[in-house]
Design a protein around this motif. Structure first.
Motif, PDB file in Angstrom:
ATOM      1  N   ILE A 286      59.670 -29.459   9.628  1.00 53.80           N
ATOM      2  CA  ILE A 286      59.650 -28.162   8.955  1.00 53.80           C
ATOM      3  C   ILE A 286      60.577 -27.245   9.736  1.00 53.80           C
ATOM      4  CG2 ILE A 286      58.217 -26.183   8.361  1.00 53.80           C
ATOM      5  CD1 ILE A 286      55.906 -28.153   7.935  1.00 53.80           C
TER       6      ILE A 286
ATOM      7  N   HIS B 189      61.014 -36.465   9.079  1.00 51.04           N
ATOM      8  CA  HIS B 189      61.090 -35.141   8.456  1.00 51.04           C
ATOM      9  C   HIS B 189      60.443 -34.107   9.366  1.00 51.04           C
ATOM     10  CE1 HIS B 189      61.596 -37.866   5.076  1.00 51.04           C
ATOM     11  NE2 HIS B 189      62.217 -36.867   4.457  1.00 51.04           N
TER      12      HIS B 189
ATOM     13  N   ILE C 195      60.591 -28.101   4.275  1.00 52.52           N
ATOM     14  CA  ILE C 195      60.580 -29.489   4.734  1.00 52.52           C
ATOM     15  C   ILE C 195      62.019 -30.001   4.672  1.00 52.52           C
ATOM     16  CG2 ILE C 195      59.798 -31.842   4.263  1.00 52.52           C
ATOM     17  CD1 ILE C 195      57.251 -30.589   3.043  1.00 52.52           C
TER      18      ILE C 195
ATOM     19  N   TRP D  17      56.514 -38.081   8.621  1.00 48.40           N
ATOM     20  CA  TRP D  17      56.862 -37.004   9.549  1.00 48.40           C
ATOM     21  C   TRP D  17      57.638 -37.485  10.766  1.00 48.40           C
ATOM     22  CZ3 TRP D  17      57.129 -32.540   7.507  1.00 48.40           C
ATOM     23  CH2 TRP D  17      56.268 -32.180   6.487  1.00 48.40           C
TER      24      TRP D  17
ATOM     25  N   TYR E  49      50.589 -28.819   9.101  1.00 44.42           N
ATOM     26  CA  TYR E  49      51.231 -29.646   8.092  1.00 44.42           C
ATOM     27  C   TYR E  49      50.916 -29.058   6.716  1.00 44.42           C
ATOM     28  CZ  TYR E  49      52.128 -33.332  11.524  1.00 44.42           C
ATOM     29  OH  TYR E  49      52.581 -34.059  12.593  1.00 44.42           O
TER      30      TYR E  49
END
Length: 93
Positions: free
Chosen positions: A80, A78, A86, A75, A58
């Protein structure tokens, strides 16, 4: 009965003084949380080791510590992407 009550009060006081939390930790001792690239999947990796293939650390300051905390909730929506950005998790589907 007084002994049991006294013991319970002492335990609560010890937790408060020690700053311990009764919240569920994201990972156990000796582990750190990692995020699956492109999804909201989460896992725990052993401290001192790189994340497993397909997972990343993270970003600093955005690491969930306890189930349901601000970053754990964040998260859930969202992720990556493969470029390290992000993004909204619904945009990766």
């Amino acid at each position: 009965m007084r002994f049991v009550l006294g013991l319970a009060v002492a335990c609560v006081a010890a937790l408060a003084l020690a700053g311990c939390s009764t919240e569920d930790a994201i990972c156990g001792g000796g582990e750190y949380p990692v995020l699956a690239v492109g999804t909201t999947g989460k896992a725990c990796a052993p401290k001192g080791q790189e994340p497993p293939k397909g997972y990343v650390r993270y970003p600093d300051g955005k690491v969930p510590q306890h189930v349901g905390d601000t970053w754990d909730t964040y998260w859930n929506t969202h992720t990556i992407d493969k470029n390290g950005n992000i993004v909204d998790a619904s945009a990766t589907g």
